[in-house]
Design an enzyme around this catalytic site. Structure first.
Site, PDB file in Angstrom:
ATOM      1  N   ALA A 114       0.918  -1.202  -0.078  1.00  0.00           N
ATOM      2  CA  ALA A 114       0.093   0.012  -0.132  1.00  0.00           C
ATOM      3  C   ALA A 114       0.942   1.042   0.080  1.00  0.00           C
ATOM      4  O   ALA A 114       1.113   1.867   1.305  1.00  0.00           O
ATOM      5  CB  ALA A 114      -0.934  -0.125   1.308  1.00  0.00           C
ATOM      6  N   ALA A 115       1.378   1.610  -1.145  1.00  0.00           N
ATOM      7  CA  ALA A 115       2.623   2.201  -1.179  1.00  0.00           C
ATOM      8  C   ALA A 115       2.523   3.909  -1.459  1.00  0.00           C
ATOM      9  O   ALA A 115       3.267   4.570  -1.213  1.00  0.00           O
ATOM     10  CB  ALA A 115       3.592   1.818  -2.361  1.00  0.00           C
ATOM     11  N   ALA A 116       1.306   4.444  -1.904  1.00  0.00           N
ATOM     12  CA  ALA A 116       1.381   5.771  -2.312  1.00  0.00           C
ATOM     13  C   ALA A 116       1.154   6.699  -0.960  1.00  0.00           C
ATOM     14  O   ALA A 116       0.528   6.240   0.024  1.00  0.00           O
ATOM     15  CB  ALA A 116       0.154   6.151  -3.342  1.00  0.00           C
ATOM     16  N   LYS A 120       7.356   5.080   2.331  1.00  0.00           N
ATOM     17  CA  LYS A 120       8.047   3.881   2.508  1.00  0.00           C
ATOM     18  C   LYS A 120       8.837   3.448   1.362  1.00  0.00           C
ATOM     19  O   LYS A 120       9.919   3.069   1.661  1.00  0.00           O
ATOM     20  CB  LYS A 120       7.043   2.935   3.095  1.00  0.00           C
ATOM     21  CG  LYS A 120       6.873   3.265   4.754  1.00  0.00           C
ATOM     22  CD  LYS A 120       5.562   3.289   5.103  1.00  0.00           C
ATOM     23  CE  LYS A 120       5.656   4.015   6.678  1.00  0.00           C
ATOM     24  NZ  LYS A 120       4.374   4.656   7.000  1.00  0.00           N
ATOM     25  N   GLU A 138      -0.235   0.446  -5.356  1.00  0.00           N
ATOM     26  CA  GLU A 138      -0.758   1.166  -5.018  1.00  0.00           C
ATOM     27  C   GLU A 138      -2.507   1.078  -5.644  1.00  0.00           C
ATOM     28  O   GLU A 138      -2.446   1.057  -6.930  1.00  0.00           O
ATOM     29  CB  GLU A 138      -0.528   2.745  -5.115  1.00  0.00           C
ATOM     30  CG  GLU A 138      -1.712   3.604  -4.949  1.00  0.00           C
ATOM     31  CD  GLU A 138      -2.308   3.733  -3.459  1.00  0.00           C
ATOM     32  OE1 GLU A 138      -1.701   3.460  -2.467  1.00  0.00           O
ATOM     33  OE2 GLU A 138      -3.581   3.740  -3.449  1.00  0.00           O
ATOM     34  N   ARG A 143      -3.365   7.855  -7.120  1.00  0.00           N
ATOM     35  CA  ARG A 143      -2.531   7.559  -6.371  1.00  0.00           C
ATOM     36  C   ARG A 143      -1.408   7.169  -6.933  1.00  0.00           C
ATOM     37  O   ARG A 143      -0.042   7.227  -6.141  1.00  0.00           O
ATOM     38  CB  ARG A 143      -2.868   7.227  -4.985  1.00  0.00           C
ATOM     39  CG  ARG A 143      -3.802   8.206  -4.096  1.00  0.00           C
ATOM     40  CD  ARG A 143      -4.655   7.470  -2.925  1.00  0.00           C
ATOM     41  NE  ARG A 143      -3.620   7.117  -1.834  1.00  0.00           N
ATOM     42  CZ  ARG A 143      -2.981   8.020  -0.899  1.00  0.00           C
ATOM     43  NH1 ARG A 143      -3.343   9.295  -0.973  1.00  0.00           N
ATOM     44  NH2 ARG A 143      -2.118   7.705  -0.067  1.00  0.00           N
ATOM     45  N   ASP A 183       1.851  -0.856   4.980  1.00  0.00           N
ATOM     46  CA  ASP A 183       1.242   0.657   5.755  1.00  0.00           C
ATOM     47  C   ASP A 183      -0.145   0.816   5.465  1.00  0.00           C
ATOM     48  O   ASP A 183      -0.538   1.262   4.530  1.00  0.00           O
ATOM     49  CB  ASP A 183       2.202   1.535   5.279  1.00  0.00           C
ATOM     50  CG  ASP A 183       2.067   2.919   5.852  1.00  0.00           C
ATOM     51  OD1 ASP A 183       1.895   2.760   7.059  1.00  0.00           O
ATOM     52  OD2 ASP A 183       2.212   4.011   5.266  1.00  0.00           O
ATOM     53  N   CYS A 236      -0.968   4.555  11.060  1.00  0.00           N
ATOM     54  CA  CYS A 236      -0.791   5.898  11.794  1.00  0.00           C
ATOM     55  C   CYS A 236      -1.982   6.294  12.737  1.00  0.00           C
ATOM     56  O   CYS A 236      -2.442   7.237  12.741  1.00  0.00           O
ATOM     57  CB  CYS A 236      -0.658   7.197  10.864  1.00  0.00           C
ATOM     58  SG  CYS A 236      -1.963   7.421   9.595  1.00  0.00           S
TER      59      CYS A 236
HETATM   60  N1  SAM Z   1       3.008   3.736   2.641  1.00  0.00           N
HETATM   61  C1  SAM Z   1       2.484   5.073   2.122  1.00  0.00           C
HETATM   62  C2  SAM Z   1       3.820   6.043   2.567  1.00  0.00           C
HETATM   63  O1  SAM Z   1       4.303   5.879   3.290  1.00  0.00           O
HETATM   64  O2  SAM Z   1       3.519   7.051   1.717  1.00  0.00           O
HETATM   65  C3  SAM Z   1       1.221   5.384   2.673  1.00  0.00           C
HETATM   66  C4  SAM Z   1       0.272   4.467   2.701  1.00  0.00           C
HETATM   67  S1  SAM Z   1      -1.718   4.949   2.956  1.00  0.00           S
HETATM   68  C5  SAM Z   1      -1.229   4.691   4.794  1.00  0.00           C
HETATM   69  C6  SAM Z   1      -2.387   3.392   2.894  1.00  0.00           C
HETATM   70  C7  SAM Z   1      -2.498   3.201   1.329  1.00  0.00           C
HETATM   71  O3  SAM Z   1      -3.339   2.319   1.018  1.00  0.00           O
HETATM   72  C8  SAM Z   1      -3.262   4.407   0.509  1.00  0.00           C
HETATM   73  O4  SAM Z   1      -2.668   4.998  -0.443  1.00  0.00           O
HETATM   74  C9  SAM Z   1      -4.669   3.837   0.017  1.00  0.00           C
HETATM   75  O5  SAM Z   1      -4.916   4.443  -1.221  1.00  0.00           O
HETATM   76  C10 SAM Z   1      -4.208   2.252  -0.173  1.00  0.00           C
HETATM   77  N2  SAM Z   1      -5.461   1.404  -0.081  1.00  0.00           N
HETATM   78  C11 SAM Z   1      -6.835   1.765   0.400  1.00  0.00           C
HETATM   79  N3  SAM Z   1      -7.438   0.507   0.422  1.00  0.00           N
HETATM   80  C12 SAM Z   1      -6.828  -0.478   0.020  1.00  0.00           C
HETATM   81  C13 SAM Z   1      -6.820  -1.599  -0.074  1.00  0.00           C
HETATM   82  N4  SAM Z   1      -8.097  -2.262  -0.026  1.00  0.00           N
HETATM   83  N5  SAM Z   1      -5.739  -2.577  -0.481  1.00  0.00           N
HETATM   84  C14 SAM Z   1      -4.532  -1.985  -0.645  1.00  0.00           C
HETATM   85  N6  SAM Z   1      -4.496  -0.622  -0.422  1.00  0.00           N
HETATM   86  C15 SAM Z   1      -5.365   0.212  -0.113  1.00  0.00           C
END
Ligand code: SAM
Length: 474
Positions: A114-116, A120, A138, A143, A183, A236
């Site tokens: 979950a990278a955007a 990280k 992502e 995103r 994340d 977070c």
């Molecule tokens: N790791 C990122 C960083 O350090 O910049 C932040 C990640 S953010 C906390 C969580 C991410 O999970 C979001 O970009 C969101 O779009 C994505 N997300 C939302 N629903 C999800 C799903 N069902 N499966 C995977 N990722 C998902």
């Protein structure tokens, strides 16, 4: 900023912090913390430039991250040309702990699920030092585009950006990854000081929904990780349901996993907005990801019934093999004149998407990659590796990503300026620059030796090749 917290949140936190509640509430009266991480992939990011950044942005070290620093808000490093050049990534300080505990190693196959926007991912890539393969995934396409831009800005050559749901990846790549970063999307209680919408979106029901979604994503992370691999789960948010209870439920569902470490950063104890990190180990041992065809998953075979992995890959590239050879000849010809300073591509294979020529990274040279071109068929892949350039009329127009990934010193010519020089502002606005003596053909415009983008010199002028979407007019 005075913050009004939901009653149910205060009630929850009183139960969680019966002795520290006053200090926790007081932390909302303090100003939020700001952080950046120096990017070790920028070779020019040595001592003199670091010392310059420390002075400019009043940097102070973040205790849990060797490349992390607090900065003074008013110094605005996000607006500085160093940011455009990828010298650092702006990241909330407590969020820096998760990738530290993932402990990525060069040469590994790593997934950021979950990278955007890429905090990280860019930190993991820094630790991989260009060796191995990082899949930065992502789910949300818009995103994923921002993630790709940050990967490019930071000069990461060995990352593939995918935009897939976790189940699409676990069907394709079971048991493949040495390390996985999850994340997770969460209720964001640690965002309350910096983002009022996090407060307005918060509710007990939202926390429960997030926990259910986290459990679902974790199911796929469990499949994707190799035996003996490491999974880091982070959020977070503060509540136990999305943190300790999610991890406890996961470990009872998957006994192969054990908790190596649980870490919490609290805003009333540390200088940070707050983070939860769980480090999990999967039992077992396995050979390296790139040893042979171990990644030939049954599910991938299902998508191409009756064909071996090698055959699938051959089919994917067969039609274009001679075309790809011709493309790479154009790339080599470009590199010979524009990058005579000794830069080379790492292990990988070429890939064409329309006009765009990419270099798909492999974990090691001379072995079959478990994530070859054929394995990406049918997946959304906004960035299938390093964008080398676009093939147009039998020549290669170099990509901005390439300018950011090569050391500026490798270029045929480099015109480097101090950050405050008018030439830097002009280049960032997309204007032409006067060519210095010796600048002809493709070369790099740089700030203090850090590449900002391509320029093409002829007739005493440098044509600006900074992508239009990155130009800045303020
Ligand atoms: N790791 C990122 C960083 O350090 O910049 C932040 C990640 S953010 C906390 C969580 C991410 O999970 C979001 O970009 C969101 O779009 C994505 N997300 C939302 N629903 C999800 C799903 N069902 N499966 C995977 N990722 C998902």
């Amino acid at each position: 900023m005075p913050v009004t917290l939901p009653d149910a949140f205060i009630h929850q936190m009183r139960q969680l912090l019966p002795h520290d509640m006053e200090a926790f509430l007081q932390s909302y009266n303090a100003s939020r913390t700001f952080g950046l991480r120096i990017n070790p992939l920028k070779p020019a990011a040595g001592q003199p430039l670091l010392a310059e950044a420390v002075r400019q942005f009043r940097l102070e070290p973040v205790p849990w991250c060797g490349t992390g620093y607090y900065y003074e808000e008013a110094s605005r490093p996000g607006k500085h040309p160093y940011h455009m050049a990828g010298l650092y990534y702006i990241q909330e300080p407590s969020a820096m702990t998760a990738a530290e505990l993932l402990d990525p190693q060069p040469g590994e196959l790593i997934l950021d699920l979950a990278a955007a926007p890429g905090g990280k991912t860019t930190q993991i890539a820094g630790k991989m030092a260009g060796q191995g393969v990082l899949i930065a995934n992502e789910i949300h396409p818009a995103r994923a585009k921002i993630l790709s831009e940050n990967v490019e800005r930071c000069g990461i050559a060995n990352a593939i950006v995918t935009s897939a749901a976790p189940d699409e990846l676990s069907r394709r790549f079971p048991g493949l990854f040495d390390r996985i970063m999850l994340d997770a999307p969460c209720s964001g209680e640690g965002m309350f000081r910096k983002d009022e919408t996090a407060i307005s979106e918060w509710s007990v029901a939202h926390v429960a929904m997030c926990a259910a979604r986290q459990a679902d994503i974790l199911d796929h992370a469990a499949i994707l990780l190799k035996p003996g691999g490491r999974l880091v789960y982070s959020t977070c948010t503060f509540n136990r349901l999305e943190n300790e209870e999610t991890i406890a439920a996961f470990c009872s569902k998957y006994p192969a996993f054990s908790v190596m470490r649980l870490e919490r950063i609290w805003p009333h104890i540390e200088r940070g907005e707050g983070h939860f990190v769980a480090v999990l180990q999967k039992a077992g041992t396995s050979s390296p990801a790139f040893a042979g065809d171990a990644g030939d998953s049954p599910s991938a075979a299902e998508q191409h019934p009756g064909k071996s992995k090698r055959e699938r890959r051959r089919n994917h590239t067969a039609a274009g093999t001679s075309g790809l050879e011709a493309d790479m000849a154009l790339m080599r010809a470009f590199a010979e004149t524009a990058l005579p300073g000794g830069w080379t591509l790492g292990p990988g294979e070429p890939l064409r998407f329309g006009d765009a020529l990419y270099w798909l990274p492999h974990p090691a040279s001379g072995s079959t990659s478990p994530i070859g071109a054929g394995d990406l068929n049918g997946l959304k892949v906004p960035r299938p590796g390093l964008h080398l350039g676009d093939v147009r009329k039998n020549r290669l127009e170099p990509a901005h990503a390439l300018a950011m990934a090569v050391p500026a010193g490798a270029a045929a010519w480099m015109q480097s300026y101090r950050p405050e020089a008018p030439e830097i502002a002009a280049f960032l606005r997309g204007e032409t620059l006067p060519a210095q003596e010796g600048s002809t053909g493709w070369g790099l415009i740089a700030v203090d030796g850090l590449s900002l983008g391509w320029g093409k010199a002829s007739g005493g002028q440098i044509k600006n090749h900074l992508p239009k979407g990155l130009r800045r007019f303020t």
